[in-house]
Design a protein around this motif. Sequence first.
Motif, PDB file in Angstrom:
ATOM      1  N   MET A   1      14.980  13.072  14.724  1.00  0.00           N
ATOM      2  CA  MET A   1      14.038  13.594  15.783  1.00  0.00           C
ATOM      3  C   MET A   1      14.498  14.745  16.451  1.00  0.00           C
ATOM      4  SD  MET A   1      11.968  11.285  18.571  1.00  0.00           S
ATOM      5  CE  MET A   1      12.100  11.700  20.171  1.00  0.00           C
ATOM      6  N   LYS A   3      15.506  17.258  14.789  1.00  0.00           N
ATOM      7  CA  LYS A   3      15.254  18.444  14.041  1.00  0.00           C
ATOM      8  C   LYS A   3      13.828  18.719  14.169  1.00  0.00           C
ATOM      9  CE  LYS A   3      18.244  16.818  10.224  1.00  0.00           C
ATOM     10  NZ  LYS A   3      18.466  16.397   8.892  1.00  0.00           N
ATOM     11  N   SER A 104      10.484   2.583  15.176  1.00  0.00           N
ATOM     12  CA  SER A 104      10.312   2.282  13.780  1.00  0.00           C
ATOM     13  C   SER A 104       9.372   3.173  13.236  1.00  0.00           C
ATOM     14  CB  SER A 104       9.863   1.091  13.331  1.00  0.00           C
ATOM     15  OG  SER A 104       8.574   0.749  13.957  1.00  0.00           O
ATOM     16  N   ASP A 107      10.355   8.325  12.340  1.00  0.00           N
ATOM     17  CA  ASP A 107      10.513   9.108  11.112  1.00  0.00           C
ATOM     18  C   ASP A 107       9.373   9.437  10.313  1.00  0.00           C
ATOM     19  OD1 ASP A 107      13.189   9.105  11.792  1.00  0.00           O
ATOM     20  OD2 ASP A 107      13.754   7.497  10.519  1.00  0.00           O
ATOM     21  N   SER A 110       7.253  11.846  12.126  1.00  0.00           N
ATOM     22  CA  SER A 110       7.861  13.317  12.097  1.00  0.00           C
ATOM     23  C   SER A 110       7.582  14.079  10.747  1.00  0.00           C
ATOM     24  CB  SER A 110       9.236  13.218  12.622  1.00  0.00           C
ATOM     25  OG  SER A 110       9.738  12.823  13.927  1.00  0.00           O
ATOM     26  N   ALA A 111       8.124  13.092   9.857  1.00  0.00           N
ATOM     27  CA  ALA A 111       7.651  13.747   8.412  1.00  0.00           C
ATOM     28  C   ALA A 111       6.157  14.224   8.160  1.00  0.00           C
ATOM     29  CB  ALA A 111       8.237  12.649   7.361  1.00  0.00           C
TER      30      ALA A 111
END
Length: 127
Positions: A1, A3, A104, A107, A110-111
């Motif tokens: 997170m 990044k 959960s 990720d 964020s992607a």
Amino acid sequence: MKKLPALASLAVGILLLSGCSQASTLAACGQVAGQAVQVSGVLESFSSPTPEAAQAALGEVRAVAEKIRGIDGPAEFVTLRDEWTTSIDAFAAAGEKAIAGDVSGMDAASAQLRTSTDAMVAHCTPN
């Protein structure tokens, strides 16, 4: 997170320093760049150690997504804009869950945000 704020800052820099690949998208790309600056600041605020500050950041990023939705341009730009705002919404929803303790979905959110931001940056970067 951690990044994500760095990625958002990079995207903002690219958007601000670049023109758009088509003359008809110049104004739209410029408006998105201005909103991307706000998104970048909000994303950095979200990593705040306090739930209150993170919650405020999510409220702000939702408001910015609404402003971005109001930016008009050619069809390809609008498609990318809609994908980007949808990914901002998904990130905000995952952020709400993360504040509540369920990280959960962060990720994946964020992607998704990274992918849609990259697509918008690519569209607004001269070839």
